[in-house]
Enzyme design. Structure first.
Site, PDB file in Angstrom:
ATOM      1  N   GLU A 292      22.649 -22.544  14.633  1.00  0.00           N
ATOM      2  CA  GLU A 292      21.591 -21.543  14.574  1.00  0.00           C
ATOM      3  C   GLU A 292      22.231 -20.197  14.910  1.00  0.00           C
ATOM      4  O   GLU A 292      22.697 -19.995  16.025  1.00  0.00           O
ATOM      5  CB  GLU A 292      20.523 -21.907  15.597  1.00  0.00           C
TER       6      GLU A 292
ATOM      7  N   ASP B 110      13.438 -13.229  22.947  1.00  0.00           N
ATOM      8  CA  ASP B 110      14.664 -13.579  23.648  1.00  0.00           C
ATOM      9  C   ASP B 110      14.698 -13.047  25.072  1.00  0.00           C
ATOM     10  O   ASP B 110      14.214 -11.941  25.352  1.00  0.00           O
ATOM     11  CB  ASP B 110      15.872 -13.028  22.888  1.00  0.00           C
TER      12      ASP B 110
ATOM     13  N   TYR C  63      10.523 -26.498  15.205  1.00  0.00           N
ATOM     14  CA  TYR C  63      11.159 -26.132  16.465  1.00  0.00           C
ATOM     15  C   TYR C  63      10.070 -26.051  17.534  1.00  0.00           C
ATOM     16  O   TYR C  63       9.210 -25.184  17.483  1.00  0.00           O
ATOM     17  CB  TYR C  63      11.843 -24.775  16.286  1.00  0.00           C
TER      18      TYR C  63
END
Length: 273
Positions: free
Chosen positions: A55, A66, A180
């Site tokens: 990834e 993030d 995911y």
């Protein structure tokens, strides 16, 4: 236009892991961190030491999903002059020595700027297998999904702990590569422990899809890997590996040695009892 592989690299990677009695290892690295040459070496190191799916985080100035670790990695890459051309060059460099599936972990502004179909076409031609666009919900992803279908690019979408079942169904219908599952609320980052209820959450997703389900966010020890591997098709490790790079800046050799050691520590946890 390049057709999807048969089976696709992504599907083949998960199939191979299942046949070997283990979960797949999905590794996140920021493309171009801390510079292009070191990034190529870091990617080669993790690939040669057990990664099933790579990834690649595409550096972005406002990576809202993030945590600090990955924000700093993106900043290092941007400071080194890593842009779209250099990220695609990194993919081409990886393709020169590996057929590992590559998924872009990116943000929609980067995809939209310059044209969605152009972005997908260029990424696919470079050797990218899938797109995970963090801030694009499936309800608004019609144009991207159409472009991906046209060019043989697979789509990856995220399910969160707060996602209601009706949305899980919609997300599952939009994904073609894998799902995911974000194991906790908040942003990426190393955590001391995993949250409770992962098994139930993965089972709920699997009730709506035959695609692989991977679990990420906060996985940082072999025991974490072991716990996730027991219930999911793939284990995502990101911030831990990015920290290895941050802790060894200035020495490509040290970065690769530390990544190699970290991979060897984690991968035994992938085996299923």
């Amino acid at each position: 236009m390049p057709p999807p592989a048969s089976p696709s690299r992504i599907a083949a990677a998960f199939s191979r892991a299942r046949a070997e009695g283990r979960s797949a290892f999905v590794a996140y690295l920021c493309a171009g961190d801390p510079d292009l040459e070191t990034s190529v070496a870091a990617c080669r190191t993790v690939i040669e030491n057990g990664v099933d799916v790579l990834e690649l985080g595409v550096p972005f100035s406002d990576p809202v999903a993030d945590g600090v670790t990955n924000q700093l990695a993106a900043q290092r890459a941007l400071t080194a002059g890593i842009g779209r051309a250099q990220v695609l060059e990194l993919v081409r460099r990886i393709r020169a020595f590996s057929e590992v599936p590559i998924v872009f972990y990116t943000y929609f502004n980067l995809v939209f700027t310059g044209g969605i179909e152009n972005y997908v076409s260029e990424a696919r031609a470079a050797g990218v297998d899938g797109l995970l666009t963090l801030d694009l919900p499936p309800e608004e992803a019609g144009e991207l999904c159409a472009a991906c279908a046209k060019h043989g690019m697979e789509t990856v979408f995220i399910v969160a702990p707060t996602t209601p079942e009706e949305r899980i169904r919609r997300i599952a219908a939009s994904a073609t590569g894998f799902i995911y599952y974000v194991s906790r609320e908040g942003v990426t980052g190393v955590r001391d422990s995993l949250v409770a209820g992962l098994g139930e959450a993965v089972a709920q997703i699997k009730a709506h899809t035959a695609l692989p389900v991977v679990v990420g966010f906060g996985i940082s020890t072999r025991e974490h890997v072991r716990q996730v591997a027991a219930i999911a098709d793939g284990v995502v490790v990101g911030s831990l590996l990015v920290n290895v790079i941050a802790q060894n800046l200035g020495s490509e050799e040290a970065i690769c040695a530390a990544l190699r050691a970290q991979m060897r520590e984690l991968t035994p946890g992938l085996a299923r009892a």
